[in-house]
Design an enzyme around this catalytic site. Structure first.
Site, PDB file in Angstrom:
ATOM      1  N   GLU A 103      10.206   0.848  10.398  1.00  0.00           N
ATOM      2  CA  GLU A 103      11.215   1.881  10.170  1.00  0.00           C
ATOM      3  C   GLU A 103      10.503   3.204  10.383  1.00  0.00           C
ATOM      4  OE1 GLU A 103      12.884   4.739   8.980  1.00  0.00           O
ATOM      5  OE2 GLU A 103      12.995   4.025   6.907  1.00  0.00           O
TER       6      GLU A 103
ATOM      7  N   CYS B 153      13.433  10.573   6.869  1.00  0.00           N
ATOM      8  CA  CYS B 153      13.390  10.026   8.233  1.00  0.00           C
ATOM      9  C   CYS B 153      14.745  10.127   8.917  1.00  0.00           C
ATOM     10  CB  CYS B 153      12.904   8.588   8.205  1.00  0.00           C
ATOM     11  SG  CYS B 153      13.758   7.598   6.983  1.00  0.00           S
TER      12      CYS B 153
ATOM     13  N   GLU C 136      10.274  15.346  15.566  1.00  0.00           N
ATOM     14  CA  GLU C 136      10.617  15.236  14.160  1.00  0.00           C
ATOM     15  C   GLU C 136       9.796  16.266  13.389  1.00  0.00           C
ATOM     16  OE1 GLU C 136       9.291  11.640  11.995  1.00  0.00           O
ATOM     17  OE2 GLU C 136      11.305  11.603  11.142  1.00  0.00           O
TER      18      GLU C 136
ATOM     19  N   LYS D  86       0.840  -1.196   0.000  1.00  0.00           N
ATOM     20  CA  LYS D  86       0.000   0.000   0.000  1.00  0.00           C
ATOM     21  C   LYS D  86       0.875   1.247   0.000  1.00  0.00           C
ATOM     22  CE  LYS D  86      -1.737   2.689   2.922  1.00  0.00           C
ATOM     23  NZ  LYS D  86      -1.605   3.982   2.187  1.00  0.00           N
TER      24      LYS D  86
END
Ligand code: NAI
Ligand code: MG
Length: 807
Positions: free
Chosen positions: A272, A306, A406, A198
């Protein structure tokens, strides 16, 4: 004869301004038109209409224009895709490794053949620059399939004793849409699995184009299926009972949800997740290179990365110089249309992301951070595009939101440090642990600092470099599992012995029923003295609650009392393990010596342990002796491995060495089954210790005395305090506390199916890596099941350290 609108060569030379250098969108637009700008899911080798027909638009973030309508997958669409993948599995697995390898090779060739289409389509759908999609994303995608064509070919020889897991559900984010597809799909197929993927709702197009190309390249129907949609579609995929493995890249928040949703289902899971990676500049670094490094660290892909180096840590003496150089460099960055080949920074993916960046930047300003943006910063929002200028914060407190959260945008916060020790401390002051970058001309300093950084990837004098041969993945809340290299292949394989296990016939016990046996009553001082104790921080310790429970022999005879450890005891044991860093710092040779010594000391008391086992389990003399002998041997095995299970130097195709180092988790919890109470305990504890972990163990609740008898053996074997801690009591109660404990980095549990589920569920918050048995019984005497490299692999995680060379 030039037209008046075009500047003369002379004028260009005088101003040195960039003119527009647009790449044509024609190829991508033609592909979209061929599909009438409307896509179904890709299932069983072809596009199919969504079952309930709902669609949504995917747009180009550079101008907001709609590119196409894509399907919002529902449960029925997901089900059709999983079925297609299940049906395709037998034939795909029946192929020879060579035949599968040819398929992966063909995929790589097709990516190269269609590189331009894919690069343009990616830039359009995501808003990132063509310069990056053309030079970085798409070449890495091709490289990933080539590399894994090799793993497909070598699977049976290089991974003997392992087999593919089955149907893999894979969910990927929008920041590197096709590259993340490659990272997921290539190892899955190479290992012999089939896939339902997906893509992210903002960027589904290159996945659909890839699926179409795969069919064109002859990939059998149903081996790769793509279902589009948003988070609801992702949730439906994760919920599907037909999966054997879930692989996810995205936010830590959704990672936790997926851990919860998959708990106890016997799935393999790799996550992850996010990051807040440090970029450390020492005073002897080549500062100009370091500044270029910062550009790659945080302005590559608009900072939507990331592993972005989003925390700049600079040694105090060079902080002013670095800031000045950085400001000058920011002035020359160019932000604008994706397809302009001279752009450095493209558009932000979506309004929601732009809002998040803006909010965190405003918050950082309010918290007193000094904000710098280049002079051209105001003029970036144009033509309906979503842009955010490159931003540098200084004077930021390490605890502020901007330094901890983040941001996932082109924003870097800078802080200073004085000593290498302070740099390490600041760098590790984060819940995340994905990557780190270290800049110094001193190789000794770099290689001293790299192992101390809690991050899965450490780049020395480089940053944001990737290759299929190197593993990539996080420590701590950045998730677990690796993608790429040999490490990454294991995520799509399982040991064949694990697949053959059967459930326990008799349910694993907790502590005996208190009422029936008169346990749970407080016992007097005197009785406590005759009771076994806990073993915490190298000392015998009374349980916090001062409760004990009776240990009964096979014939119902009362053999003694074991302490009923509670939450507080677990906390004390974890604290002792946290402090027991001497064991982790010990050399591998030293750890081996201690384990040999332990084995010898156990051997010297074999008779006593044999008698204890017989009394507890009712085993025949020969069998009890066999268990002790096997335990001694197992200790020898892991003593032997202690200095042999080591890393690799990956052949990454840049001028560098990539050191893949298996590192211990730190504090590990090990929860043991009932059967073979000595051998199972040793089989689980010894590999964890051999790799340098400090262990908090829960021995068999039913027959804990084989473990508590070990205290004297431990005391005489030079095992440093805190290396091994033993808490007796109810298995599942103690396991739940350990699973929830934030300072336990990894946990093994062997017990009931329910207990396994609880461990996976309770670990969702802190994202520790878990290995549970799902209620299946291992034969501890069988060396294939009871020992080996799988245990060592699970007792470590791999850090990849990139060290460039050459002048
Ligand atoms: P997200 O984690 O929601 O999305 C990633 C993928 O997961 C998408 O395909 C999404 O559709 C899917 N998803 C969402 N909810 C799901 C669920 N309950 N079950 C299964 N799948 C689900 O990330 P999002 O919302 O796109 O971005 C939010 C923040 O996450 C960003 O601001 C950034 O900080 C972080 N992020 C981190 C990434 C990374 O590579 N580590 C990638 C993307 C976002
Ligand atoms: Mg889009």
């Amino acid at each position: 004869m030039s037209s008046t609108a075009t500047p003369s060569v002379k004028a260009i030379f005088e101003s040195m301004e960039y003119g527009p250098a647009p790449e044509s969108a024609e190829l991508a637009q033609a592909w979209l038109m061929r599909h009438e700008r409307s896509f179904g899911h890709f299932v069983g080798g072809r596009f199919v209409d969504p079952v309930d027909g709902e669609r949504f638009a995917t747009t180009h973030p550079g101008d907001g224009a709609e590119l196409a309508q894509v399907a919002q997958g529902g449960a029925a669409d997901v089900d059709a895709a999983v079925r297609a993948a299940q049906e395709a599995l037998p034939a795909w697995q029946a192929l020879t490794p060579f035949a599968r390898s040819r398929h992966l090779y063909a995929l790589a060739r097709h990516v190269q053949k269609h590189a331009r289409l894919l690069a343009v389509l990616e830039a359009l759908d995501n808003g990132k620059t063509l310069r990056e999609t053309r030079d970085i994303d798409i070449p890495l995608v091709a490289r990933h399939f080539y590399h894994h064509a090799g793993w497909a070919q070598l699977r049976d020889s290089e991974f003997a004793g392992y087999e593919p897991v089955g149907v893999c559900g894979q969910i990927i984010p929008w920041n590197f849409p096709l590259l993340m597809l490659a990272w997921k799909v290539a190892p899955a197929l190479a290992a012999g699995n089939t896939v339902v993927l997906k893509p992210a709702e903002f960027t589904p197009l290159t996945a659909l184009a890839f699926a179409e190309m795969a069919a064109e390249a002859g990939l059998p129907e149903g081996v790769l299926n793509v279902v589009t949609g948003d988070g609801r579609t992702g949730a439906a995929l994760v919920a599907h009972e037909g999966l054997a493995k879930v692989a996810f890249t995205g936010s830590t928040e959704v990672g936790r949800i997926i851990r919860q949703a998959t708990a106890g289902r016997g799935l393999k899971l790799s996550l992850e997740l996010g990051g807040k990676s440090p970029f450390i500049v020492f005073d002897d670094a080549d500062l100009d290179s370091a500044v270029e490094g910062v550009v790659d660290a945080i302005w590559f892909n608009q900072g939507e990365v990331c592993c972005a180096g989003s925390r700049l840590l600079v040694q105090e003496s060079v902080a002013a110089a670095v800031e000045e150089k950085l400001r000058a460099r920011m002035e020359t960055l160019r932000e604008g249309p994706s397809l302009d080949k001279a752009m450095d920074i493209g558009a932000i993916i979506a309004p929601v992301q732009l809002d998040k960046i803006t909010r965190l930047v405003e918050q950082c300003k309010a918290e007193g951070g000094r904000c710098y943006q280049p002079s051209w910063a105001q003029s970036v929002t144009r033509d309906g595009g979503l842009y955010f200028p490159p931003t540098l914060f200084s004077e930021v407190a390490p605890s502020s939101a901007a330094a901890q959260e983040e941001i996932f945008g082109p924003v870097i916060v800078s802080m200073t440090f004085r000593t290498p020790a302070e740099a390490v401390e600041l760098a590790n002051n984060t819940r995340y642990g994905l990557a780190a970058s270290v800049w110094t001309e001193n190789v000794n300093l770099a290689l001293d600092v790299a192992p101390k950084l809690e991050a899965g990837v450490v780049w020395v004098n480089c940053t944001n470099v990737f290759d299929a041969a190197s593993g990539f993945g996080g420590y701590r809340e950045s998730g677990y599992g690796r993608e790429g290299g040999r490490e990454g292949m294991y995520e799509y394989l399982k040991p064949s012995w694990e697949a053959r296990l059967e459930p326990y016939r008799e349910a694993p016990s907790g502590v005996p029923d208190g009422a029936a046996l008169g346990a749970g009553a407080p016992v007097g001082e005197e009785a406590i003295d005759r009771t076994a104790k806990l073993y915490i921080g190298g000392k015998q310790a009374r349980p916090d609650g001062a409760y004990s429970y009776p240990v009964l022999g096979a014939d119902g005879v009362h053999l003694g009392e074991a302490p009923l450890g509670n939450r507080k005891d677990v906390r004390n044991a974890v604290e002792a393990a946290r402090k027991g860093t001497a064991w982790t710092k010990a050399t591998a040779h030293n750890r081996a010596q201690v384990l040999y010594y332990l084995a010898e000391n156990l051997d010297a008391r074999a008779g006593e342990f044999g008698a204890r086992l017989r009394a507890m389990t009712g085993a025949r003399k020969a069998d009890a002796e066999r268990e002790v002998a096997a335990s001694v041997q197992r200790l020898f095995t892991y003593a032997a491995h202690a200095d042999k299970y080591d890393g690799a130097v990956h052949a990454t195709p840049l001028r560098n060495v990539t050191l893949a180092m298996p590192e211990p988790w730190g504090v590990m919890a090990v929860v043991c089954p009932d059967e073979a109470p000595l051998l199972a305990f040793v089989s689980l504890v010894a590999p964890a210790l051999a790799m340098g972990n400090r262990v908090v163990s829960v021995p068999s609740p039913r027959w804990p005395l084989a473990a508590t008898d070990l205290y004297q053996v431990l005391d005489t074997s030079d095992l440093p305090a805190g290396a091994l801690n033993i808490v007796t009591g109810d298995r599942d109660e103690l396991a739940a506390v350990l699973a929830k404990h934030a300072d336990v980095a990894a946990m093994w549990y062997v017990g009931s199916a329910e207990g396994s589920t609880a461990v996976e569920r309770e670990s969702a918050d802190n994202l520790k890596a878990t290995w549970v048995n799902f209620g299946d019984r291992r034969d501890w005497f069988d060396p294939e099941q009871g020992e080996g490299r799988e245990y060592l692999r699970r007792a470590t995680h791999v850090k990849n350290i990139w060290v460039p060379y050459g002048e």
